[in-house]
Write an enzyme that holds these catalytic residues in place. Structure first.
Site, short mmCIF file in Angstrom:
data_model
loop_
_atom_site.label_atom_id
_atom_site.label_comp_id
_atom_site.label_asym_id
_atom_site.label_seq_id
_atom_site.Cartn_x
_atom_site.Cartn_y
_atom_site.Cartn_z
N LYS A 280 0.78 -1.39 0.02
CA LYS A 280 -0.24 0.06 0.14
C LYS A 280 0.84 1.35 -0.08
O LYS A 280 1.88 1.31 0.69
CB LYS A 280 -0.92 0.12 1.29
CG LYS A 280 -2.15 1.07 1.22
CD LYS A 280 -3.19 0.64 2.37
CE LYS A 280 -4.21 1.74 2.25
NZ LYS A 280 -5.21 1.47 3.39
N GLU A 367 -20.04 -4.97 9.70
CA GLU A 367 -20.83 -4.47 10.35
C GLU A 367 -21.97 -5.36 11.12
O GLU A 367 -22.62 -4.91 12.09
CB GLU A 367 -21.69 -3.20 9.44
CG GLU A 367 -20.68 -1.81 9.01
CD GLU A 367 -19.72 -2.47 7.93
OE1 GLU A 367 -18.98 -1.48 7.66
OE2 GLU A 367 -20.02 -3.26 7.45
N ARG A 395 -25.61 -1.36 6.45
CA ARG A 395 -25.50 -2.80 6.04
C ARG A 395 -25.95 -3.69 7.20
O ARG A 395 -25.83 -4.88 7.01
CB ARG A 395 -23.92 -2.81 5.93
CG ARG A 395 -23.27 -1.73 5.04
CD ARG A 395 -22.06 -2.02 4.55
NE ARG A 395 -21.95 -2.73 3.41
CZ ARG A 395 -20.86 -3.28 2.98
NH1 ARG A 395 -19.57 -3.17 3.50
NH2 ARG A 395 -20.92 -4.14 1.72
#
Length: 648
Positions: A280, A367, A395
């Site tokens: 990353k 979630e 969600r």
């Protein structure tokens, strides 16, 4: 070839490795220059430059479809699909979106703002392809952070049961979501990165293929499968057992290896997973070393990596006040447990994590699990604080209803980023939480007018154990009001406060619209219109004892909210008036029935009619209309009276 000349990804076909490496360099330069100038997501896109080039080198993008998960990693994709010359408009009003957008490009095959969706969508497209008898490749690119989401695992489970459905899943493994990844899957992937490469397996497979009729000889076939299981690393074996052909891990920055691997994967039948290890922030040393901080950035100096900020100090953000206050409360109450779904830094819970790690849980991009975990904690007498962005809490709607509200468990939901969030666009606007939560029995809803009231509401929510309770608060900085270090007093549930008295107009504001309402009242006062302003504090239960008599007195009221009008705070007040037989006009000011696209919050407010000056004009028109109606009524009364007198 110059990157600016590429308008179609098929132009990559036939380029040499050195030419592709030069394109990679140009992508990183453009990516860095743009984000440094206007802000945006940084680390993920820098990490997938070679992955994108290698994949697109092996596909025909006139027909083949690549579905990117989330969109953080799709900036190189945008630069290779005809958006180079408008890339400087990224995440700006009327510019290109920061996420995938089907209306923006023929190459954005599926919109993506929330994580863990790509495999499900790609599998759906692959099944549709087969049903229609078409022939194209379907590829899902998903990050290892997104793989923690249950939806991705559900899709893998389904795809693995379809051995005749060709689907390629590219696992972009950079060890990160926004913060460091958590959980057992991440641990397995970490082990796998250091496992032996799969070249030996591929060579043995090639040798087995030279043996004719191997599949018809049970003993040889069993030997082949046994050797395969022995040579595939542990995590790869998990995917193999789930029905995927596993390839990897491979170096995500080695173009030769990427192209060879993808070319091989395209020749296989059934579901295939290619495990690609990337870094990353690759190519920008500062981002490589500070991967969490450089997941996304506001404007910054490329040379130093430091953010370009105003010299004028700003008040602390709501998230910071939340994190610091919750940590102080938790120190004196060991039952307080902070829960986040891969958003520790964004929500301010990283403060709790550092100081009280035993009272903190990061469940990854999950979630649904976060909410039911909180329900389980609450059922055992703990005080779970589920801190989730408004848009992401959507969600877990089923879990909110079934696992929390039906069982009336005292979970405290804290919804960061409620309201207009700006450049991330419609997938991230926190528009719907008032509407989607207030209709659920047992739920209490509140919103602070400023950061000091947020402190009070934190104590209120933790102390309240009669039912679930939720607090929404906006993105960004507070107002600079004085904060308390301790001794916060809880608020009485369902009680509003009058902040300003006036005889002409009644305004009832909720949360982030309270201070704008006070500004509107001040502006109206200069024009001879005096307003009463109420800070509602609670959308459920409403303070009917305070508001209804005032509504009768004024004959109408204005409601102000930073959320959708349909089913929102204004609707709640209108329903309360009707239920109590108080028939007065309710003028609701909020977000109409439309998507709020990417722009600055100020630009969105202007488009939606939510600036103070726009609200002033709307109130003035309503007041003038009310006066005109009153005059007509009075004239009508005079005329009728005169007619009666003349008749006599």
């Amino acid at each position: 070839m110059n990157l600016s000349q590429i308008t179609h990804p098929n132009q990559l076909h036939g380029l040499s490795i050195s030419e592709l490496q030069d394109i990679a360099r140009q992508i990183r330069e453009k990516h860095l220059q743009t984000v440094a100038t206007i802000g945006g997501h940084l680390g993920s896109g820098l990490g997938v430059v070679e992955l994108t080039l290698g994949l697109y080198q092996t596909l025909d993008l006139n027909c083949d479809k690549v579905i990117w998960d989330v969109g953080h990693q799709a900036y190189p994709h945008k630069l290779l699909t005809g958006r180079y010359h408008c890339f400087h408009t990224l995440r700006q009003k009327d510019g290109i979106a920061g996420y995938l957008n089907r209306g923006e490009s023929q190459f954005d095959h599926f919109g993506a703002g929330h994580a863990s969706t790509s495999i499900s969508a790609a599998l759906g497209m692959a099944l549709a392809r087969d049903i229609k008898g078409e022939n194209f490749k379907t590829v899902a690119v998903i990050g290892d952070g997104s793989l923690t989401g249950g939806m991705a695992l559900e899709a893998i489970n389904h795809a693995g049961s379809l051995p005749k459905t060709n689907l390629l899943v590219v696992l972009n493994d950079n060890k990160m979501s926004i913060s460091e990844n958590v959980g057992a899957l991440s641990s397995h992937l970490n082990k796998l990165r250091f496992s032996a490469p799969v070249e030996l397996l591929q060579k043995l497979e090639e040798q087995f293929e030279t043996l004719t009729h191997i599949d018809s000889v049970p003993e040889l076939n069993r030997l082949k499968q046994g050797v395969k299981r022995l040579l595939v690393p542990k995590m790869g074996a998990v995917f193999e057992e789930l029905g995927f052909t596993y390839i990897g891990p491979i170096d995500g920055h080695n173009l030769e290896e990427l192209i060879a691997t993808f070319s091989h994967a395209h020749q296989l039948t059934g579901p295939v997973l290619v495990h690609v290890v990337t870094v990353k922030g690759k190519g920008y040393e500062i981002a490589e070393k500070q991967q969490i901080n450089y997941h996304a950035q506001s404007k910054f100096d490329l040379a130093t990596g430091k953010a370009i900020t105003s010299s004028k100090p700003k008040p602390p953000s709501y998230s910071k006040v939340f994190g610091e206050t919750l940590t102080k409360i938790a120190k004196s109450n060991p039952k307080v447990i902070g829960i986040t779904a891969a958003m520790s830094t964004g929500t301010g819970l990283d403060i709790l994590q550092k100081q009280l790690p035993g009272q903190y849980f990061d469940v990854g991009i999950a979630e649904q699990h976060a909410v039911t975990l909180a329900a389980g904690l609450a059922s055992e007498g703990m005080r779970p604080v589920a801190t989730i962005y408004s848009t992401f809490l959507q969600r877990a709607y089923d879990q909110i209803i079934h696992d929390v509200c039906i069982q009336n468990l005292p979970v405290f939901f804290c919804m960061d980023r409620a309201g207009i969030v700006g450049a991330d666009g419609p997938t991230h606007q926190g528009m719907y939480d008032i509407a989607y939560l207030r209709c659920i029995p047992n739920m209490v809803l509140m919103a602070p007018k400023d950061e000091a009231e947020l402190q009070q509401m934190l104590v209120t929510g933790i102390n309240y154990t009669n039912s679930p309770i939720a607090m929404r608060y906006p993105r960004g900085n507070g107002y600079g009001v004085p904060l308390k270090e301790e001794g916060w007093e809880p608020l009485p549930i369902g009680k509003a406060e009058i902040l300003r008295h006036g005889d002409d107009v009644l305004m009832v504001a909720y949360g982030s619209m309270v201070y704008p309402a006070l500004q509107v009242a001040a502006d109206l006062s200069t024009q001879g219109i005096e307003a009463t302003v109420i800070n509602a504090r609670f959308a459920k239960p409403l303070d009917a004892d305070l508001i209804l008599p005032l509504a009768k007195k004024f004959g109408r009221l204005f409601t102000l909210e930073e959320g959708c009008l349909i089913g929102g705070f204004g609707s709640a007040l209108a329903e309360a008036l009707l239920d109590n037989h108080v028939v007065v006009p309710v003028i609701r000011i909020g977000v109409p029935d439309q998507l709020v696209e990417h722009a600055t919050p100020e630009e969105s407010q202007l488009d939606l009619g939510l600036t103070s000056s726009q609200i002033v004009e709307r109130v003035k028109k309503e007041v003038q209309l009310q006066l005109a109606v009153q005059v007509l009524r009075d004239d009508s009364f005079v005329q009728k009276t005169t007619a009666v007198v003349i008749g006599l």
